[in-house]
Write an enzyme that holds these catalytic residues in place. Structure first.
Site, PDB file in Angstrom:
ATOM      1  N   THR A 257      -3.697   1.179  10.603  1.00 52.25           N
ATOM      2  CA  THR A 257      -2.791   2.172  10.901  1.00 52.25           C
ATOM      3  C   THR A 257      -3.705   3.184  12.366  1.00 52.25           C
ATOM      4  OG1 THR A 257      -1.838   4.446  10.490  1.00 52.25           O
ATOM      5  CG2 THR A 257      -3.715   3.657   9.261  1.00 52.25           C
TER       6      THR A 257
ATOM      7  N   TYR B 162      -5.010   8.848   3.595  1.00 52.65           N
ATOM      8  CA  TYR B 162      -4.205   7.537   4.062  1.00 52.65           C
ATOM      9  C   TYR B 162      -5.131   6.767   4.997  1.00 52.65           C
ATOM     10  CZ  TYR B 162      -0.919   4.436   6.094  1.00 52.65           C
ATOM     11  OH  TYR B 162      -0.315   3.342   6.831  1.00 52.65           O
TER      12      TYR B 162
ATOM     13  N   PHE C  41       1.201   1.950  15.270  1.00 55.08           N
ATOM     14  CA  PHE C  41       1.470   3.202  15.820  1.00 55.08           C
ATOM     15  C   PHE C  41       2.744   3.674  15.229  1.00 55.08           C
ATOM     16  CE2 PHE C  41      -2.008   4.656  18.592  1.00 55.08           C
ATOM     17  CZ  PHE C  41      -2.705   3.777  18.410  1.00 55.08           C
TER      18      PHE C  41
ATOM     19  N   ALA D  32       1.078  -1.272  -0.103  1.00 51.64           N
ATOM     20  CA  ALA D  32      -0.061   0.056   0.005  1.00 51.64           C
ATOM     21  C   ALA D  32       0.858   1.331   0.137  1.00 51.64           C
ATOM     22  CB  ALA D  32      -0.946  -0.157   1.337  1.00 51.64           C
TER      23      ALA D  32
ATOM     24  N   ILE E 187      11.403  20.721  13.687  1.00 55.72           N
ATOM     25  CA  ILE E 187      10.649  20.265  14.858  1.00 55.72           C
ATOM     26  C   ILE E 187       9.337  20.910  14.216  1.00 55.72           C
ATOM     27  CG2 ILE E 187       9.584  20.205  17.180  1.00 55.72           C
ATOM     28  CD1 ILE E 187      12.636  20.587  18.084  1.00 55.72           C
TER      29      ILE E 187
HETATM   30  N1  UFG Z   1       8.120  15.224  12.880  1.00 59.49           N
HETATM   31  C1  UFG Z   1       9.036  16.372  12.907  1.00 59.49           C
HETATM   32  N2  UFG Z   1       9.920  16.685  11.899  1.00 59.49           N
HETATM   33  C2  UFG Z   1      10.468  15.963  10.809  1.00 59.49           C
HETATM   34  C3  UFG Z   1       9.422  14.452  10.863  1.00 59.49           C
HETATM   35  C4  UFG Z   1       8.648  14.391  11.780  1.00 59.49           C
HETATM   36  O1  UFG Z   1       8.879  17.109  13.860  1.00 59.49           O
HETATM   37  O2  UFG Z   1      11.176  16.057  10.048  1.00 59.49           O
HETATM   38  C5  UFG Z   1       7.045  14.946  13.829  1.00 59.49           C
HETATM   39  C6  UFG Z   1       5.758  15.095  13.168  1.00 59.49           C
HETATM   40  O3  UFG Z   1       5.401  16.382  13.157  1.00 59.49           O
HETATM   41  C7  UFG Z   1       5.141  14.013  14.216  1.00 59.49           C
HETATM   42  C8  UFG Z   1       6.310  13.142  14.617  1.00 59.49           C
HETATM   43  O4  UFG Z   1       7.373  13.879  14.477  1.00 59.49           O
HETATM   44  O5  UFG Z   1       4.652  14.875  15.211  1.00 59.49           O
HETATM   45  C9  UFG Z   1       6.130  11.966  13.978  1.00 59.49           C
HETATM   46  O6  UFG Z   1       6.389  12.001  12.611  1.00 59.49           O
HETATM   47  P1  UFG Z   1       6.311  10.691  11.424  1.00 59.49           P
HETATM   48  O7  UFG Z   1       6.207  11.284  10.148  1.00 59.49           O
HETATM   49  O8  UFG Z   1       7.509   9.947  11.761  1.00 59.49           O
HETATM   50  O9  UFG Z   1       5.089   9.848  12.011  1.00 59.49           O
HETATM   51  P2  UFG Z   1       3.682   9.969  11.882  1.00 59.49           P
HETATM   52  O10 UFG Z   1       3.264  10.301  13.465  1.00 59.49           O
HETATM   53  O11 UFG Z   1       3.109  11.337  11.208  1.00 59.49           O
HETATM   54  O12 UFG Z   1       2.909   8.937  10.973  1.00 59.49           O
HETATM   55  C10 UFG Z   1       3.005   7.563  11.401  1.00 59.49           C
HETATM   56  C11 UFG Z   1       3.191   6.672  10.327  1.00 59.49           C
HETATM   57  C12 UFG Z   1       1.853   6.798   9.253  1.00 59.49           C
HETATM   58  C13 UFG Z   1       0.758   6.826  10.060  1.00 59.49           C
HETATM   59  C14 UFG Z   1       0.471   7.558  11.336  1.00 59.49           C
HETATM   60  C15 UFG Z   1      -0.512   7.547  12.203  1.00 59.49           C
HETATM   61  O13 UFG Z   1       4.500   7.019   9.608  1.00 59.49           O
HETATM   62  O14 UFG Z   1       2.066   5.686   8.250  1.00 59.49           O
HETATM   63  O15 UFG Z   1       1.863   7.552  11.995  1.00 59.49           O
HETATM   64  O16 UFG Z   1      -0.766   8.845  12.477  1.00 59.49           O
HETATM   65  F1  UFG Z   1      -0.362   7.214   9.480  1.00 59.49           F
END
Ligand code: UFG
Length: 330
Positions: A117, A141, A169, A75, A207
């Site tokens: 997810t 997504y 998660f 996916a 951040i």
């Molecule tokens: N973040 C930053 N800087 C970066 C990248 C991320 O501050 O350069 C923050 C994001 O804003 C978020 C946290 O770090 O608060 C984690 O971000 P990720 O992109 O690593 O992960 P997500 O929580 O956005 O996403 C993950 C999975 C997705 C899924 C999601 C569920 O990667 O596939 O959790 O909400 F959909």
């Protein structure tokens, strides 16, 4: 009889294939290699390069192989991309799963474990999140993953197929052997982005937002090691093979870390100062996502081994340090 792993060249899929083969299972991998890597596929797995939207190719595979169950990772999974190109997500995730289920039903393959997810919940009403909590995705997504769950439910009623949806998660870390790890292009995930700084690939980490209602103003997430996720797939498949009913499980450690805490932990693990700069919020980010995984522990007997963020990041660092270009040469 073999287990078919769709998307077995991707990050979580490839780690699951390693765990299956270590457990002595016969594994067939299918992947279109659009985001996965051939080098991530365990050498003992039989490999088919195919797209799950290609019904003819799937039918040929099901005719040629004796498949007892399917684990489905194939996916698209980038939240941001799903907002700018939603139809790609409907096509790859929903249409792809529809074609897969058609082929499974026709070939009498009736057990499937698949990647769902935390994004199915949207902005949670409370943490830790239970599987019975409200699902109201805030991005396309998560919407397609929730629709995949519903599709399985209707196909189950009509054709007797049984499924387990695993709501992950934040997956991170790498195989403890260092053989495989996380590689996306472009990379958007926090842990690999942070580790690009000590690897000399970027000079700082951004951040995304410092004004969330959390203890230090940055987003809270539940980070779970990829091999612990992989183990959960094997347990879920065995649960179905033993006659278990359709089910949905959260997979997380149940502990939330802020973005700043993750960066601090990576500083301690790598010994690098890892400069960080506050940037605007990223659209669609919930303030806090933390799982209750009690149900997976009670019903599947899941016992995550990596409950310590520093250890999880150490496994990721071992991989990134030795593979600064991921699976690409040079
Ligand atoms: N973040 C930053 N800087 C970066 C990248 C991320 O501050 O350069 C923050 C994001 O804003 C978020 C946290 O770090 O608060 C984690 O971000 P990720 O992109 O690593 O992960 P997500 O929580 O956005 O996403 C993950 C999975 C997705 C899924 C999601 C569920 O990667 O596939 O959790 O909400 F959909």
């Amino acid at each position: 009889m073999a287990i078919l792993v769709l998307g077995g060249a991707g990050y979580i899929g490839s780690h699951t294939v390693y765990e299956l083969i270590d457990a002595g299972r016969e594994v067939v991998v299918a992947d279109n290699l659009q985001t996965g890597f051939r080098a991530a596929v365990h050498p003992k797995a039989k490999f088919y390069q195919l797209d799950i939207r290609d019904k003819g190719a799937l039918d040929t595979l099901f005719q040629a192989e004796e498949i007892e169950g399917v684990i489905h990772f194939a996916a698209s999974s980038q939240v941001g991309e799903s907002m700018s190109d939603p139809l790609k997500y409907y096509d790859n995730n929903l249409h792809g799963t529809m074609v897969l289920l058609q082929s499974m039903v026709e070939h009498g393959v009736d057990k499937i474990v698949f990647s769902s997810t935390a994004a199915t919940y949207g902005e949670p009403e409370r943490v830790p999140i239970l599987e019975s909590d409200k699902t109201l995705p805030t991005n396309c997504y998560g919407e397609t993953k929730l629709s995949m769950e519903h599709m399985m439910g209707w196909v189950s009623q009509a054709h007797g197929l049984r499924y387990v949806a695993l709501r992950y998660f934040n997956a991170c870390g790498a195989h403890p052997s260092g053989a495989i790890g996380e590689a996306h292009d472009p990379e958007t995930h926090l842990v690999p982005i942070i580790l690009q700084v000590p690897n000399g690939k970027r000079d700082h980490v951004s951040i995304f937002g410092e004004d969330y209602p959390t203890k230090d103003g940055t987003c809270v997430r539940d980070y779970i090691h990829v091999t612990d996720l992989a183990q959960a797939h094997i347990l879920a498949l065995d649960y179905l093979l033993k006659g278990g009913e359709n089910n949905v499980f959260n997979l997380g450690n149940g502990v939330g870390f802020t973005v700043k805490e993750v960066i601090d932990t990576a500083r301690a693990v790598t010994g690098h100062p890892i400069p960080a700069q506050v940037a605007p919020r990223r659209a669609g980010d919930p303030a806090q996502l933390v799982a209750s995984s009690q149900k997976a522990k009670d019903i599947l007997g899941w016992k995550p081994k990596y409950d310590d963020l520093a250890t999880i990041i150490s496994t990721a660092w071992a991989w990134h340090k030795s593979h600064p270009n991921g699976f690409e040469e040079g």
